[in-house]
Enzyme design. Structure first.
Site, PDB file in Angstrom:
ATOM      1  N   LYS A   1       0.803  -1.220   0.000  1.00  0.00           N
ATOM      2  CA  LYS A   1       0.000   0.000   0.000  1.00  0.00           C
ATOM      3  C   LYS A   1       0.839   1.275   0.000  1.00  0.00           C
ATOM      4  CE  LYS A   1      -4.098  -1.921   2.277  1.00  0.00           C
ATOM      5  NZ  LYS A   1      -5.037  -1.744   3.416  1.00  0.00           N
TER       6      LYS A   1
ATOM      7  N   ASP B   1      -9.988   2.503   2.203  1.00  0.00           N
ATOM      8  CA  ASP B   1     -10.062   1.880   3.530  1.00  0.00           C
ATOM      9  C   ASP B   1     -10.675   2.842   4.542  1.00  0.00           C
ATOM     10  OD1 ASP B   1      -8.957  -0.611   2.892  1.00  0.00           O
ATOM     11  OD2 ASP B   1      -6.908   0.111   3.179  1.00  0.00           O
TER      12      ASP B   1
END
Length: 291
Positions: A71, A107
């Site tokens: 990420k 997220d």
């Protein structure tokens, strides 16, 4: 739906990737919305992230999700990065732009939708955040952005917690953020708190542990979300419930971050609550070993 020469390919870039529920979720939605697409797992070896992103762009992939451990690494290989993703320092969704992929972090927004769905208030409230890693940063960012009154970061390493607290203060310049060791929880001001458990402690197969196990701590927790969804009820959640609080797992967060990603890839689509619930039923069945 038959795969043809017009079928668009999407996928999740990770390592390991075999456990991912994202292919089942996105392929379910593709059928529900009649999109000619297929979503596949994309295992990328360490040191190959740049090549993977360039290759995906060269092969005209419609978009990708990115998860552990890439990420942060993926960010340097993108043509653009969304403001929230830049502030959080992590990207989990790639969307085609003019000259390459644009990175987003769904997220944090997925967690926010999960919190709101449970009618848990953020603005003006006191929160406890367990952990100080990547997931904690996304959680802390969204809590401060939505106006939490106070945020207490409890982490095994106080230094790491203090680094996250400093970052959040620099981003927002308002609200109170304080870092403490997990063992210092007794120093929390007397009150009832909402809590996010963002560590991997309690995840299968380590399901008999919780970051904090003292029952007195849980008497201070009114509502809690554990970002873990395997097992469906972690020890942390069980301890919250036994002390009289409400606790939820991370499956809704997983699903809502997927919803946001799917809608970024398909701006003409707004997934219905029925379609969201259908994906949840599918993933729940998979987690329970029914499929």
């Amino acid at each position: 739906m038959m795969i043809s020469g017009k079928t668009k390919v999407y996928g999740i870039l990770a390592n390991p990737v075999e456990h991912s529920l994202s292919p089942a979720m996105h392929n379910f939605w593709s059928k529900q919305t009649n999109k000619d697409m297929v979503y596949v797992p994309l295992k990328v070896e360490p040191g190959q992230v740049k090549e993977a992103v360039k290759g995906a762009w060269a092969m005209n992939l419609g978009g990708m999700n990115v998860t552990v451990p890439y990420k942060q690494q993926v960010m340097e290989h993108l043509s653009q990065i969304d403001e929230d993703a830049l502030a959080i320092g992590a990207v989990n969704t790639l969307v085609p732009a003019e000259t390459g992929y644009k990175g987003y972090n769904t997220d944090a927004k997925g967690l926010l939708r999960a919190i709101k769905e449970k009618n848990i208030e953020i603005q003006g409230k006191r929160w406890v955040l367990l952990g100080a890693g990547g997931a904690a940063k996304a959680a802390g960012y969204i809590l401060m952005k939505e106006g939490a009154k106070q945020l207490f970061i409890l982490n095994r390493s106080v230094e790491k917690g203090e680094a996250l607290a400093k970052e959040l203060k620099q981003i927002f310049g308002k609200g109170e953020v304080k870092a403490m060791a997990l063992s210092q929880w007794r120093e929390l001001p007397e009150d009832r708190y909402s809590c996010i458990q963002s560590t991997s402690v309690g995840m299968f197969p380590d399901k008999d542990h919780s970051p904090i196990e003292d029952s007195e701590f849980f008497k201070r927790i009114d509502k809690a979300i554990d970002i873990i969804y395997t097992p469906a009820e972690t020890k942390f959640m069980r301890l919250v419930k036994e002390a009289g609080g409400a606790a939820y797992n991370g499956l809704d967060m997983l699903i809502y971050q997927g919803v946001i990603a799917y809608e970024l890839w398909h701006p003409d689509i707004k997934l219905t609550m029925e379609q969201v619930k259908g994906a949840k039923a599918l993933l729940t069945s998979m987690l329970e070993g029914k499929l």
